[in-house]
Design an enzyme around this catalytic site. Sequence first.
Site, PDB file in Angstrom:
ATOM      1  N   HIS A  63      40.775  42.414  41.734  1.00  0.00           N
ATOM      2  CA  HIS A  63      40.687  42.225  40.274  1.00  0.00           C
ATOM      3  C   HIS A  63      39.273  42.521  39.794  1.00  0.00           C
ATOM      4  CE1 HIS A  63      44.526  40.291  40.763  1.00  0.00           C
ATOM      5  NE2 HIS A  63      44.007  39.338  41.514  1.00  0.00           N
ATOM      6  N   HIS A  93      30.695  37.361  39.543  1.00  0.00           N
ATOM      7  CA  HIS A  93      31.503  38.587  39.480  1.00  0.00           C
ATOM      8  C   HIS A  93      31.315  39.205  38.099  1.00  0.00           C
ATOM      9  CE1 HIS A  93      34.022  35.486  37.640  1.00  0.00           C
ATOM     10  NE2 HIS A  93      34.435  36.481  36.857  1.00  0.00           N
ATOM     11  N   HIS A  95      33.138  41.913  34.774  1.00  0.00           N
ATOM     12  CA  HIS A  95      34.258  42.561  34.096  1.00  0.00           C
ATOM     13  C   HIS A  95      33.672  43.769  33.377  1.00  0.00           C
ATOM     14  CE1 HIS A  95      36.787  38.852  34.529  1.00  0.00           C
ATOM     15  NE2 HIS A  95      35.589  38.284  34.524  1.00  0.00           N
ATOM     16  N   GLU A 105      34.304  40.617  28.101  1.00  0.00           N
ATOM     17  CA  GLU A 105      35.410  39.717  27.721  1.00  0.00           C
ATOM     18  C   GLU A 105      35.062  39.025  26.398  1.00  0.00           C
ATOM     19  OE1 GLU A 105      36.502  37.494  31.496  1.00  0.00           O
ATOM     20  OE2 GLU A 105      38.097  38.963  31.241  1.00  0.00           O
ATOM     21  N   HIS A 118      29.726  36.942  35.182  1.00  0.00           N
ATOM     22  CA  HIS A 118      30.107  35.528  35.174  1.00  0.00           C
ATOM     23  C   HIS A 118      29.591  34.833  36.429  1.00  0.00           C
ATOM     24  CE1 HIS A 118      33.726  36.482  32.347  1.00  0.00           C
ATOM     25  NE2 HIS A 118      32.583  36.321  31.684  1.00  0.00           N
ATOM     26  N   THR A 197      39.327  33.214  32.630  1.00  0.00           N
ATOM     27  CA  THR A 197      39.824  34.365  31.845  1.00  0.00           C
ATOM     28  C   THR A 197      40.813  35.216  32.647  1.00  0.00           C
ATOM     29  OG1 THR A 197      38.075  35.867  32.583  1.00  0.00           O
ATOM     30  CG2 THR A 197      37.624  34.521  30.608  1.00  0.00           C
ATOM     31  N   THR A 198      41.105  34.758  33.877  1.00  0.00           N
ATOM     32  CA  THR A 198      42.175  35.400  34.643  1.00  0.00           C
ATOM     33  C   THR A 198      43.091  34.300  35.167  1.00  0.00           C
ATOM     34  OG1 THR A 198      41.193  35.188  36.852  1.00  0.00           O
ATOM     35  CG2 THR A 198      40.476  37.066  35.524  1.00  0.00           C
TER      36      THR A 198
END
Length: 259
Positions: A63, A93, A95, A105, A118, A197-198
Amino acid sequence: SHDWGYGDDNGPAHWGEMYPVANGTRQSPIEIIPSQAQYDPTLKHLKLKYEPSTATEIINNGHSFQVGFADDTNKSTLSGGPVTGTYRLKQFHFHWGSRDDHGSEHTIGGIPFPCELHLVHWNTKYPSFSEASDKPDGLAVVGVFLKLGSANPSLQKVLDKLSAIQSKGKQAEFTNFDPKTLLPHHLHYWTYEGSLTTPPLCESVTWIVLKDAVSVSHAQMTIFRSLLFSTEEEAPKHMQDNFRPPQPLKGRVVRCNFK
Ligand SMILES: COc1cccc(N2C=Cc3cc(S(N)(=O)=O)sc3S2(=O)=O)c1
Ligand SMILES: [Zn+2]
């Protein structure tokens, strides 16, 4: 099981089918509207203490990719800011987008950034990360925007390792790295009560989104996009657009520690 992802048939619009909390009252990310944030003079300054030796490995989890930290001591912690007590760093991690004009995000006044970092911390009032991960005060995630500009030498140390973890499920050793070098000089922040958020989208996160961004170059963004969502056996799918869009505020107030 029908694995979640960011595609047309398993992406954010479908997550509520498996994870009903997706339609909950404190979901993340959100659109941050600076003029609507409330300055709170009682908010403390953010205290981040990171020990580089606690970095352990870098993993492609299908992901995103994450750098994991040993969290058996209080060597790398977050305290102060909007939280009470001590939270331990577990992993960081990112995004990012398929192009440089989107990918974050959280957005600021509706404007996205190309990438968002994050840093995930868990509340040591609980015995472990997994115990903390579904409690309302269990996690604190620091969000840092990356904006297009000069190449970021600290980020490059992480990006240099991505060729070793190109496919889903690959991991490599990664240590002696100080995540503080990925942060801006000033730790002005917005804060609000939100969620992962996942999936599993737990409503357990105190979000601390930094106002100042750090730089990333276009060339560095293309290195993020060289990662794959897919395993070595599957047809290669580039890892990009791994972001959830902003979610309804549902009456929440965003506070800030700066005027
Ligand atoms: C048992 O709970 C567990 C166990 C292992 C991992 C996770 N996680 C899943 C998603 C997720 C999403 C995050 S984000 N993008 O909001 O910062 S942080 C995070 S996680 O806590 O690492 C939860
Ligand atoms: Zn994240």
